[in-house]
Design a protein around this motif. Structure first.
Motif, PDB file in Angstrom:
ATOM      1  N   VAL A  63       0.568  -1.128  -0.150  1.00 45.15           N
ATOM      2  CA  VAL A  63      -0.013   0.042   0.129  1.00 45.15           C
ATOM      3  C   VAL A  63       1.065   1.081   0.032  1.00 45.15           C
ATOM      4  N   LYS A  64       0.320   2.345  -0.322  1.00 43.90           N
ATOM      5  CA  LYS A  64       0.881   3.801  -0.486  1.00 43.90           C
ATOM      6  C   LYS A  64      -0.047   4.576   0.631  1.00 43.90           C
ATOM      7  N   PRO A  65       0.604   4.493   1.773  1.00 40.27           N
ATOM      8  CA  PRO A  65      -0.208   5.349   2.808  1.00 40.27           C
ATOM      9  C   PRO A  65      -0.036   6.738   2.765  1.00 40.27           C
ATOM     10  N   LEU A  66      -0.954   7.690   2.564  1.00 46.84           N
ATOM     11  CA  LEU A  66      -0.566   9.054   2.218  1.00 46.84           C
ATOM     12  C   LEU A  66      -0.410   9.860   3.807  1.00 46.84           C
ATOM     13  N   GLN A  67      -0.909   8.990   4.579  1.00 46.87           N
ATOM     14  CA  GLN A  67      -0.613   9.670   6.091  1.00 46.87           C
ATOM     15  C   GLN A  67       1.002   9.843   6.238  1.00 46.87           C
ATOM     16  N   ILE A  68       1.832   9.117   5.786  1.00 48.21           N
ATOM     17  CA  ILE A  68       3.223   9.232   5.550  1.00 48.21           C
ATOM     18  C   ILE A  68       3.821  10.742   5.372  1.00 48.21           C
ATOM     19  N   ILE A  69       2.921  10.883   4.268  1.00 42.46           N
ATOM     20  CA  ILE A  69       3.433  12.346   3.508  1.00 42.46           C
ATOM     21  C   ILE A  69       2.651  13.487   4.340  1.00 42.46           C
ATOM     22  N   TRP A  70       1.454  13.282   4.834  1.00 40.12           N
ATOM     23  CA  TRP A  70       0.681  14.311   5.839  1.00 40.12           C
ATOM     24  C   TRP A  70       1.582  14.549   7.306  1.00 40.12           C
ATOM     25  N   ASN A  71       2.233  13.384   7.394  1.00 35.50           N
ATOM     26  CA  ASN A  71       2.840  13.410   8.807  1.00 35.50           C
ATOM     27  C   ASN A  71       3.909  14.381   8.573  1.00 35.50           C
ATOM     28  N   HIS A  72       4.924  14.385   7.487  1.00 30.96           N
ATOM     29  CA  HIS A  72       5.884  15.276   7.177  1.00 30.96           C
ATOM     30  C   HIS A  72       5.655  16.637   6.865  1.00 30.96           C
ATOM     31  N   PHE A  73       4.414  16.813   6.135  1.00 32.95           N
ATOM     32  CA  PHE A  73       4.006  18.069   5.672  1.00 32.95           C
ATOM     33  C   PHE A  73       2.525  18.358   6.128  1.00 32.95           C
ATOM     34  N   PRO A  74       2.467  18.846   7.110  1.00 32.53           N
ATOM     35  CA  PRO A  74       0.848  18.877   7.793  1.00 32.53           C
ATOM     36  C   PRO A  74       0.049  20.126   6.933  1.00 32.53           C
ATOM     37  N   GLN A  75       0.399  20.829   5.910  1.00 32.01           N
ATOM     38  CA  GLN A  75      -0.181  21.599   5.367  1.00 32.01           C
ATOM     39  C   GLN A  75      -1.234  20.819   4.206  1.00 32.01           C
ATOM     40  N   PHE A  76      -0.826  19.368   4.123  1.00 37.39           N
ATOM     41  CA  PHE A  76      -1.507  18.597   3.040  1.00 37.39           C
ATOM     42  C   PHE A  76      -2.426  17.549   4.152  1.00 37.39           C
ATOM     43  N   ASP A  77      -3.475  17.181   3.683  1.00 32.25           N
ATOM     44  CA  ASP A  77      -4.436  16.178   4.409  1.00 32.25           C
ATOM     45  C   ASP A  77      -5.436  15.746   3.324  1.00 32.25           C
ATOM     46  N   ALA A  78      -6.369  14.836   3.739  1.00 36.01           N
ATOM     47  CA  ALA A  78      -7.394  14.385   3.037  1.00 36.01           C
ATOM     48  C   ALA A  78      -8.292  15.462   2.236  1.00 36.01           C
ATOM     49  N   SER A  79      -8.153  16.598   2.551  1.00 31.96           N
ATOM     50  CA  SER A  79      -8.994  17.681   2.080  1.00 31.96           C
ATOM     51  C   SER A  79      -8.391  18.189   0.738  1.00 31.96           C
ATOM     52  N   ASN A  80      -7.075  17.853   0.562  1.00 31.17           N
ATOM     53  CA  ASN A  80      -6.332  18.751  -0.477  1.00 31.17           C
ATOM     54  C   ASN A  80      -5.483  17.813  -1.187  1.00 31.17           C
ATOM     55  N   THR A  81      -5.659  16.525  -1.062  1.00 32.40           N
ATOM     56  CA  THR A  81      -4.595  15.527  -1.579  1.00 32.40           C
ATOM     57  C   THR A  81      -5.386  14.449  -2.539  1.00 32.40           C
ATOM     58  N   ILE A  82      -4.790  14.483  -3.634  1.00 31.86           N
ATOM     59  CA  ILE A  82      -5.370  13.205  -4.660  1.00 31.86           C
ATOM     60  C   ILE A  82      -4.144  12.503  -4.969  1.00 31.86           C
ATOM     61  N   HIS A  83      -4.524  10.975  -5.172  1.00 34.94           N
ATOM     62  CA  HIS A  83      -3.583   9.933  -5.606  1.00 34.94           C
ATOM     63  C   HIS A  83      -3.907   9.186  -6.574  1.00 34.94           C
ATOM     64  N   ILE A  84      -3.242   9.368  -7.609  1.00 34.14           N
ATOM     65  CA  ILE A  84      -3.666   8.716  -8.898  1.00 34.14           C
ATOM     66  C   ILE A  84      -2.773   7.750  -9.295  1.00 34.14           C
ATOM     67  N   ASP A  85      -3.338   6.218  -9.417  1.00 34.05           N
ATOM     68  CA  ASP A  85      -2.550   5.104  -9.825  1.00 34.05           C
ATOM     69  C   ASP A  85      -3.296   4.211 -10.797  1.00 34.05           C
ATOM     70  N   ASP A  86      -2.891   3.167 -11.283  1.00 35.46           N
ATOM     71  CA  ASP A  86      -3.496   2.353 -12.022  1.00 35.46           C
ATOM     72  C   ASP A  86      -3.888   1.175 -11.099  1.00 35.46           C
ATOM     73  N   LEU A  87      -3.444   1.039  -9.862  1.00 36.55           N
ATOM     74  CA  LEU A  87      -3.873   0.035  -9.224  1.00 36.55           C
ATOM     75  C   LEU A  87      -4.458   0.456  -7.662  1.00 36.55           C
ATOM     76  N   SER A  88      -6.121   0.187  -7.705  1.00 32.60           N
ATOM     77  CA  SER A  88      -6.880   0.778  -6.431  1.00 32.60           C
ATOM     78  C   SER A  88      -6.397   0.302  -5.314  1.00 32.60           C
ATOM     79  N   ARG A  89      -5.755  -1.026  -5.183  1.00 36.91           N
ATOM     80  CA  ARG A  89      -5.238  -1.487  -3.953  1.00 36.91           C
ATOM     81  C   ARG A  89      -4.300  -0.802  -3.156  1.00 36.91           C
TER      82      ARG A  89
END
Length: 597
Positions: free
Chosen positions: A505-531
């Motif tokens: 998995v690619k947990p976005l929380q890792i990024i958010w922990n490093h950069f608090p200005q980003f969270d679920a309200s302003n982040t989008i993850h694009i991938d060909d594998l939904s898993r």
């Protein structure tokens, strides 16, 4: 002799002038013997002759038969310049609009001769078609009203044609509103009333009444409409429903108290082992899996998981990777032996790398359709610990400074924006392996988004690909902010079709922990594998895998063009959580200048 309805009187200045000239010539010409009527006379009479049939089909709602009849009449007699041709073209165009089939409506008007194109009726039809094609909602309703008003005038040449057009315009507006309402239901989890008014062209009170009849709710203080949660589609169904919004709210509520749950201490067991004559010690948590133990052994010895042979840890054969350490009931200080040859640190030919991702849709899963699985992942104490460990371990090298006020785009590379296989095998140069429109896409969204590339491959290979593609180190009008590789991913365990299943998995929380200005309200993850979205299902947008670069199908790929429209629209949204990315193609159908999808 076959009787037919008379040819309608001229309706434009040009037609009136032509009629006057014809009458003048008839009065001054020398009498000649009667001649047989020209074929065009029959042609001109054929349109009003077909008209009663068209009226009958429209009244019965038999639009397919109406289209066939009207097309047959007009195409066979497409050289006619008679104004009566509008008896066929007008219902033909409006019926195509009712069925949301814009191109043939445009073509029907385009094949009219210039004198008929100048007719006020034709111009009004063209205005409506163009507004509908561009999805300019205010213009659509205004053009429909203008056309209705035109045929309602007392001096309109034919009352029956006026009545038919008025009915078809009304039916079109109703059908268009219904389609738009359905798209709104699928595309939004919440919607401002003012925006709904723009889309539907109705007063707020009327929209609220219609919405509530369809099970929507309305908050008067915030003026927010919330669509009704649709029933999930039957297995194998092609129908798209509103994503499981209530289920995801349940997930969010369930994981909200994670802070207190994470503070619960885990039980750890110290193990001792020998390998190649050396002694080692490691600790494993009860919530760890056998896979985690193997991973820890690899980190200490560089022996790949597939080469490891663990002796003396348990009686008999070592359990499967997904088994919990707690279930092994290991005593503190348990000793065992590891056998295995370490892997060298040499650089391999990229085409021989075994960790390159491939297209495995049969092993993929849509977590927006399986909220229970997402909840299990999110509530797993091991997974939350893994996020913390990955956060502490990660050292992000900023390539281009993050900009204040920007959203975050997390973008996969392999088979999302690049066909990896021909690149790794050397069959094609890098630029020919990129998805069509890659750089144009990134340049278009860069003013609104900081860009992170997150790949499931190692950093050395990832850096090479990005440089070869010209995504970093070039003079393009965009910058990559930072890059993450497979070391930021970890494996999660669950069940699929009743059988044990694990995947990265690619947990976005890792990024958010490093950069608090980003969270679920302003982040989008694009991938060909939904898993890869398993820990962030609401933030993920899956697009079809890109492969077979340079094939006709690949060269015609338009996903990044469509995605550009969506991301530019999304950039205007304050909180991304109000939109379900799964239905992004429904959303772009609501946008002006939509692509053909």
């Amino acid at each position: 002799m076959v009787n037919a309805p008379p040819t309608p009187p001229p309706t434009s200045a040009t037609e009136l002038q032509d009629q006057s000239r014809s009458q003048a010539q008839a009065s001054t010409s020398t009498p000649n013997p009667p001649a047989p009527p020209p074929p065009t006379a029959t042609v001109q009479d054929s349109f009003p002759a077909t008209f009663p049939v068209i009226v009958d089909l429209a009244g019965k709602g038999q639009y397919r038969e109406l289209l066939l009849k009207a097309e047959e009449t007009d195409v066979l007699l497409n050289t006619s310049r008679s104004p009566s041709r509008l008896f066929t073209i007008s219902p033909l165009v409006l019926t195509y609009l009712i069925q949301d089939n814009i191109p043939p409506a445009q073509f029907a008007l385009a094949r009219l001769p210039d004198p008929l194109k100048a007719s006020p009726l034709t111009k009004a039809l063209l205005d409506l078609v163009n507004a509908t094609s561009d999805r300019e909602y205010k213009d659509i309703y205004a053009r429909a009203e203008a056309l209705f008003g035109l045929v309602a005038q007392s001096d309109f040449p034919d009352a029956k044609l006026a009545s038919l057009i008025a009915n078809l315009v009304t039916n079109f507006v109703e059908a268009f509103r219904q389609r738009t309402f359905t798209l709104l239901s699928r595309a939004y989890s919440s919607l401002q009333l003012s925006l709904a008014q723009t889309y539907l062209g109705l007063p707020g009170e009327q929209i609220i009444g219609i919405a509530e009849k369809h099970g929507w709710t309305y908050n008067a203080s915030s003026q927010i409409l919330q669509p009704k949660l649709a029933e999930p589609p039957a297995p194998g169904s092609d129908s798209l429903s509103t994503s499981s919004l209530a289920a995801f709210k349940f997930i969010a509520d369930s994981v909200a108290p994670q802070t207190s749950t994470d503070d619960i201490p885990e039980h750890w067991t110290v193990l001792k082992f020998t390998w190649s004559g050396k002694s080692f010690e490691l600790s494993v948590a009860d919530t760890d899996r056998v896979y985690d133990l193997k991973t820890a052994l690899r980190d200490l010895t560089n022996v790949p998981l597939e080469r490891q042979k663990i002796l003396g840890l348990v009686k008999g054969r070592l359990p499967e990777d997904q088994v919990l350490i707690a279930d092994l009931r290991l005593p503190a200080g348990k000793k065992f032996t590891l056998v295995g040859t370490p892997e060298g640190d040499e650089i391999k030919d990229p085409s021989q790398l075994g960790n390159l991702p491939d297209i495995v849709n049969d092993l993929d899963i849509d977590f927006t359709e399986d909220p229970a699985a997402s909840l299990a992942y999110l509530n797993d104490q091991r997974n939350r610990r893994k996020v913390k460990e990955a956060t502490e371990k990660l050292k992000i090298n900023i390539i281009s400074p993050l900009r204040e006020g920007k959203k975050l785009l997390v973008l996969d590379i392999d088979y999302t924006i690049l066909d990896t296989r021909p690149l790794t095998s050397g069959l094609l140069p890098p630029d020919m392996c990129a998805r069509p429109g890659l750089h144009e896409f990134l340049e278009a969204v860069y003013p609104y988004y900081d860009i992170c590339i997150w790949s499931q491959t190692g950093w050395m290979w990832l850096e090479t690909k990005l440089v070869e593609l010209g995504m970093i180190g070039s003079s393009r009008n965009y910058q990559i902010s930072f890059v993450l590789d497979k070391t930021c991913m970890f494996t999660v365990f669950s069940q699929r079709n009743g059988k044990p299943w694990n995947h990265f998995v690619k947990p976005l929380q890792i990024i958010w922990n490093h950069f608090p200005q980003f969270d679920a309200s302003n982040t989008i993850h694009i991938d060909d594998l939904s898993r890869n979205f398993a820990l962030n299902p609401r933030e993920g947008l899956k697009i079809p895998a890109f492969r077979n670069a340079q094939s006709p199908e690949a060269l015609a790929d338009r996903e990044l063009h469509k995605l550009t429209l969506y991301l530019l629209h999304l950039a205007q949204i304050t909180d991304f959580r109000t939109i379900m990315h799964k239905n992004w193609k429904h959303i772009i159908k609501l946008l002006p200048g939509r692509p053909g999808v």
